[in-house]
Design a protein around this motif. Structure first.
Motif, mmCIF file in Angstrom:
data_model
loop_
_atom_site.group_PDB
_atom_site.id
_atom_site.type_symbol
_atom_site.label_atom_id
_atom_site.label_comp_id
_atom_site.label_asym_id
_atom_site.label_seq_id
_atom_site.Cartn_x
_atom_site.Cartn_y
_atom_site.Cartn_z
ATOM 1 N N TYR A 1 0.819 -1.213 0.000
ATOM 2 C CA TYR A 1 0.000 0.000 0.000
ATOM 3 C C TYR A 1 0.858 1.271 0.000
ATOM 4 O O TYR A 1 0.617 2.190 -0.789
ATOM 5 N N ALA B 1 0.706 4.315 -2.646
ATOM 6 C CA ALA B 1 0.239 5.645 -2.241
ATOM 7 C C ALA B 1 1.313 6.694 -2.515
ATOM 8 O O ALA B 1 1.024 7.794 -2.999
ATOM 9 N N ARG C 1 1.582 19.960 -15.374
ATOM 10 C CA ARG C 1 0.712 19.966 -16.553
ATOM 11 C C ARG C 1 -0.469 20.931 -16.353
ATOM 12 O O ARG C 1 -0.840 21.678 -17.260
ATOM 13 N N ALA C 2 -1.025 20.921 -15.127
ATOM 14 C CA ALA C 2 -2.155 21.812 -14.816
ATOM 15 C C ALA C 2 -1.713 23.264 -14.931
ATOM 16 O O ALA C 2 -2.453 24.128 -15.417
ATOM 17 N N LEU D 1 1.518 13.508 -8.494
ATOM 18 C CA LEU D 1 0.891 14.829 -8.369
ATOM 19 C C LEU D 1 1.825 15.941 -8.849
ATOM 20 O O LEU D 1 1.370 16.970 -9.344
ATOM 21 N N LEU E 1 1.455 7.504 -6.218
ATOM 22 C CA LEU E 1 0.373 8.409 -6.627
ATOM 23 C C LEU E 1 0.670 9.840 -6.193
ATOM 24 O O LEU E 1 0.446 10.794 -6.945
ATOM 25 N N LEU E 2 1.196 9.984 -4.973
ATOM 26 C CA LEU E 2 1.548 11.330 -4.489
ATOM 27 C C LEU E 2 2.632 11.949 -5.366
ATOM 28 O O LEU E 2 2.580 13.138 -5.689
ATOM 29 N N PHE F 1 1.342 16.126 -12.476
ATOM 30 C CA PHE F 1 -0.002 16.646 -12.733
ATOM 31 C C PHE F 1 -0.025 18.162 -12.490
ATOM 32 O O PHE F 1 -0.665 18.904 -13.226
ATOM 33 N N ALA F 2 0.672 18.587 -11.423
ATOM 34 C CA ALA F 2 0.700 20.023 -11.087
ATOM 35 C C ALA F 2 1.360 20.815 -12.203
ATOM 36 O O ALA F 2 0.882 21.889 -12.599
#
Lengths: 222, 264
Positions: free
Chosen positions: A123, A127, A140-141, A134, A130-131, A137-138
């Motif tokens: 786990y 996790a 790209r955003a 981010l 995935l963090l 993702f940040a």
């Protein structure tokens, strides 16, 4: 609003919910030992009911995914992984015997060794991955926000970039910059956060009280 | 009984009185003008379009939990706000024949959502259209797993729009950015500052802080949510005045040698 006064079933539901909520709230602000005893009993009941709801939920999830596997649904592979993971966690957390000084014993808590090992090995890396995602993702955003030309999005990006740059070790040692960032954090940022907090707290207060007096009844499947 | 308990009971009685007063005021037809919240128009329009296109609108109260325990992010109030918004959106879906998918990340919230959505369909005489499979539990007690599940749905299912209003933190970026990439119209709302900044860069339709509590009043003309909004405004005005008075007192007390306020 359909009035609970016209519906005895609703009235009983509202009374149970309202009185229980009030007792727990009064205990929260220190209304005395008698209220504390009642509130403790109510909170334990709530915890027990929640645990039963979770167990029912587990059975429901298990049955639904088992059906998908039996029907050979297009994404049955995922269901198989889910059921496998579920069985590993249940066996490791409840049924896997471990050697102790007095012999073999079942795990005492969900933080005991077998389940902890499962979480540490499976786990936690997932996790953490995935963090870590981010960050990308940040980025790209941020690019998308700049391309979109929306003023508020560009403002957020510029402030975020400035905050990052100003915290660089080289700049942080310059006295004026360090003090300015500290001032911004202490006054401007704190003022904004507190304003948001106050508005939300008022909303939460009204939402809670409306639940207590039966204006809202999400618990009643009427 | 301690002093905080007595103070709390007085506040409680005052707020209850205020709620009833505003309810009576709205029932008498005295509804004030509201500032526009364009984000909710996007939701309304998506629900209307969904009836024609058949593509569902995704509704979520966030990774909220009821009765958050010690060490958890307390999010019961945000969950209640999310339930109210979803209830009103479900009413519009029931009235217009729109398709909805409702998801949550908590077993108890899941049960509450089923009750709320069923009530909405029943209130519009459309109980036969209510399908409990519309309400899905995608994770339990794990915000990151939940947002990953929402992102997966964005990738897999063509959606008319998605509403995420409730307790979110920075993990919302995983969902919001996937939605932005796939051009899913998103209405995002939270009270968490770090989530709000990420929401602001991924969608133009955000509900900021207390707006998630006010949203219900924008989705329905019924008296109860309007009364709630009026009570919010009245309490906010009281808080602003108290702050101004305290600031004024603090300003003049030095000049006149008045005693300091407790806690200031």
């Amino acid at each position: 609003m359909s009035s609970p006064l016209r519906n005895p079933r609703q009235l009983i539901t509202v009374l149970i919910a309202g009185v229980s909520g009030l007792i727990v709230l009064l205990d929260f602000v220190g209304a005395g030992p008698a209220v504390r005893v009642l509130a403790t009993v109510l909170v334990r009941w709530a915890a027990l009911i929640t645990a039963i709801a979770v167990v029912i939920g587990i059975f429901s999830v298990f049955r639904s995914h088992l059906q998908r596997i039996q029907m050979r649904a297009p994404e049955a592979g995922y269901s198989l992984v889910l059921l496998g993971g579920m069985m590993i966690v249940i066996v490791a957390g409840i049924l896997y015997p471990t050697r102790t000084a007095t012999g073999l014993a079942l795990p005492a808590t969900l933080a005991a060794i077998p389940i902890r090992t499962v979480f540490r090995l499976i786990y936690e890396p997932l996790a953490a991955s995935l963090l870590a995602l981010l960050t990308f993702f940040a980025l790209r955003a941020m690019l998308r926000a700049v391309r979109s030309g929306r003023a508020e999005a560009i403002f957020v990006v510029v402030v975020a970039l400035l905050a990052l740059i100003l915290q660089l070790p080289l700049l942080a040692v310059i006295p004026v910059i360090g003090q300015a960032v500290q001032w911004l954090n202490d006054y401007l940022v704190a003022a904004g956060a507190r304003g948001l907090l106050l508005g939300s707290a008022i909303g939460a207060l009204v939402a809670g009280i409306r639940l207590l007096i039966g204006f809202d009844m999400p618990y009643a499947d009427r | 009984m301690t002093l905080p308990a007595i103070f709390f009971i007085i506040i409680l009685v005052l707020v209850i009185a205020l709620i009833w007063l505003h309810y009576a005021r709205v029932q008498a037809g005295r509804v004030p003008e509201r500032r526009p919240l364009p984000a909710l128009e996007v939701l309304r329009a998506a629900l209307a379009r969904s009836a024609e296109t058949g593509r569902p609108v995704h509704l979520s109260p966030g990774a909220s939990t009821i009765a958050a325990g010690e060490g958890q992010r307390a999010s019961t109030a945000e969950l209640l706000a999310g339930l109210n918004i979803i209830g009103r959106a479900a009413e519009q879906a029931a009235a217009g024949g729109a398709s909805i998918v409702v998801s949550s990340a908590d077993a108890v919230a899941h049960l509450a959502l089923r009750g709320v959505v069923r009530q909405s369909y029943r209130s519009f005489g459309q109980e036969q259209s209510f399908d409990p499979r519309q309400i899905e539990l995608w994770a339990h007690g794990d915000a990151m797993a939940y947002t990953a599940a929402v992102a997966a749905i964005y990738a897999r299912t063509p959606l008319e729009a998605s509403l995420l209003a409730g307790a979110f933190a920075q993990e919302v970026l995983l969902t919001a950015e996937t939605g932005a990439e796939r051009m899913v119209p998103q209405v995002l709302g939270s009270t968490h500052p770090s989530a709000l900044s990420l929401m602001a860069i991924t969608t133009p339709h955000t509900l900021i802080g207390e707006e998630i509590y006010a949203a219900e009043a924008y989705l329905t003309p019924t008296a109860t949510p309007q009364a709630r909004l009026l009570t919010h405004d009245a309490l906010r005005t009281v808080v602003v005045w108290l702050m101004l008075i305290a600031f004024g007192y603090g300003f003049f007390r030095i000049a006149f040698g008045w005693p300091a306020l407790a806690g200031w």
